[in-house]
Design a protein around this motif. Structure first.
Motif, PDB file in Angstrom:
ATOM      1  N   LEU A   1      34.901  43.010  36.777  1.00 51.96           N
ATOM      2  CA  LEU A   1      35.688  44.099  38.147  1.00 51.96           C
ATOM      3  C   LEU A   1      35.382  43.837  39.649  1.00 51.96           C
ATOM      4  O   LEU A   1      35.591  43.889  40.438  1.00 51.96           O
ATOM      5  N   ALA A   2      34.194  43.962  39.296  1.00 55.91           N
ATOM      6  CA  ALA A   2      33.450  44.118  40.120  1.00 55.91           C
ATOM      7  C   ALA A   2      33.448  42.732  41.032  1.00 55.91           C
ATOM      8  O   ALA A   2      33.859  42.911  42.648  1.00 55.91           O
ATOM      9  N   LEU A   3      33.271  41.845  40.285  1.00 60.25           N
ATOM     10  CA  LEU A   3      33.352  40.170  41.157  1.00 60.25           C
ATOM     11  C   LEU A   3      34.556  40.363  41.354  1.00 60.25           C
ATOM     12  O   LEU A   3      35.134  38.950  43.037  1.00 60.25           O
ATOM     13  N   ALA A   4      35.777  40.646  41.150  1.00 59.92           N
ATOM     14  CA  ALA A   4      38.022  40.753  41.432  1.00 59.92           C
ATOM     15  C   ALA A   4      36.983  41.550  42.690  1.00 59.92           C
ATOM     16  O   ALA A   4      38.108  41.273  43.983  1.00 59.92           O
ATOM     17  N   VAL A   5      37.196  42.837  42.613  1.00 57.43           N
ATOM     18  CA  VAL A   5      36.808  43.664  43.833  1.00 57.43           C
ATOM     19  C   VAL A   5      35.860  43.284  44.945  1.00 57.43           C
ATOM     20  O   VAL A   5      36.938  43.488  46.180  1.00 57.43           O
ATOM     21  N   GLY A   6      35.238  43.430  45.090  1.00 55.66           N
ATOM     22  CA  GLY A   6      33.864  42.432  45.639  1.00 55.66           C
ATOM     23  C   GLY A   6      34.346  41.419  46.500  1.00 55.66           C
ATOM     24  O   GLY A   6      34.416  41.108  47.355  1.00 55.66           O
ATOM     25  N   GLU A   7      35.139  40.128  45.677  1.00 50.96           N
ATOM     26  CA  GLU A   7      35.410  38.768  45.844  1.00 50.96           C
ATOM     27  C   GLU A   7      36.506  39.727  47.674  1.00 50.96           C
ATOM     28  O   GLU A   7      37.131  39.045  48.621  1.00 50.96           O
ATOM     29  N   ARG A   8      38.110  40.137  46.803  1.00 53.02           N
ATOM     30  CA  ARG A   8      38.673  40.961  47.808  1.00 53.02           C
ATOM     31  C   ARG A   8      37.973  41.199  49.751  1.00 53.02           C
ATOM     32  O   ARG A   8      39.099  40.969  50.281  1.00 53.02           O
ATOM     33  N   GLN A   9      37.261  42.124  48.844  1.00 48.98           N
ATOM     34  CA  GLN A   9      36.934  43.406  49.895  1.00 48.98           C
ATOM     35  C   GLN A   9      35.772  42.330  50.556  1.00 48.98           C
ATOM     36  O   GLN A   9      34.828  43.015  51.782  1.00 48.98           O
ATOM     37  N   GLY A  10      35.434  41.351  50.557  1.00 50.03           N
ATOM     38  CA  GLY A  10      34.515  40.475  51.274  1.00 50.03           C
ATOM     39  C   GLY A  10      33.256  40.727  50.793  1.00 50.03           C
ATOM     40  O   GLY A  10      32.330  40.425  51.764  1.00 50.03           O
ATOM     41  N   GLN A  11      32.924  41.119  50.121  1.00 50.78           N
ATOM     42  CA  GLN A  11      31.682  41.314  49.508  1.00 50.78           C
ATOM     43  C   GLN A  11      31.189  41.197  48.051  1.00 50.78           C
ATOM     44  O   GLN A  11      30.169  41.009  47.097  1.00 50.78           O
TER      45      GLN A  11
END
Length: 215
Positions: free
Chosen positions: A100-110
């Motif tokens: 989930l960190a990978l998905a959320v981080g990618e969407r947020q540019g992180q």
């Protein structure tokens, strides 16, 4: 109503076999529609064409009025078109927290910093926990994904897709292989998504799921 997805004479041929033939189709914002039929009818091929996993032999795909026929899958994801797969496509060596960190981080540019310690980015961590709670994954966040029960893995794949905040979600047989309690949990989650107005295309053989989710 706003048309979020449209195809015009979309066709896919594999040599002499035409798997998808001249499909012209429009999906309105907020709709929840099912694509049903026997194995081999071309349902997953059609979704693969929508998402760019397969190139079309002919025809066009439009998202919110913009042609995306030639775009790669990741470019379509950035435009809000997200899918799950008939067979889980998860990283077994990661935990649900990392997934989930990978998905959320990618969407947020992180995306470059997705392995940072939990708590390093408050907003991101709060969002991960909110998604995990919605899908009943809080108690397994620190376990390796490949050790989870199959039903939890299916929910994780949908949770990962939703963490990208899509405009349009394509679900390819989400109930496949699930037990009756798992299906009830899936239906409960999908009913909550319906209340949010998310646009959904569902491929499914389990008709209780089709009737419980779709318009």
């Amino acid at each position: 109503m706003t048309v979020v997805l449209e195809t015009r004479r979309l066709t896919k041929r594999f040599g002499g076999l035409t798997a998808t033939s001249d499909v012209s189709f429009a999906l309105e914002q907020g709709a929840r529609q099912a694509l049903i039929g026997p194995n081999g009818a071309g349902k997953t091929t059609f979704v693969n064409l929508l998402t760019g996993m397969l190139p079309a032999s002919s025809g066009q795909v439009f998202l919110a009025g913009e042609e995306v026929t030639g775009l790669k899958p990741e470019a379509r994801v950035r435009r809000g078109l997200v899918r799950t797969f008939q067979i889980n496509q998860l990283f077994g060596g990661l935990t649900p927290l990392e997934t989930l960190a990978l998905a959320v981080g990618e969407r947020q540019g992180q995306g470059h910093d997705w392995r940072r310690p939990v708590g390093a980015t408050v907003g991101l961590d709060a969002e991960i926990m909110a998604v995990a709670e919605r899908f009943g994954l809080v108690d397994v966040l620190e376990r390796r994904t490949d050790t989870l029960p199959y039903g939890k893995q299916r929910l994780l794949e949908i949770a990962r897709a939703l963490a990208l905040e899509p405009e349009l979600l394509l679900l390819d047989e989400p109930a496949a292989g699930l037990t009756a309690p798992d299906i009830e949990e899936l239906l409960d989650i999908m009913r909550k998504l319906k209340a949010r107005g998310l646009t959904v295309i569902l491929i499914e053989h389990h008709m209780d799921v089709v009737m419980g989710v779709c318009d």
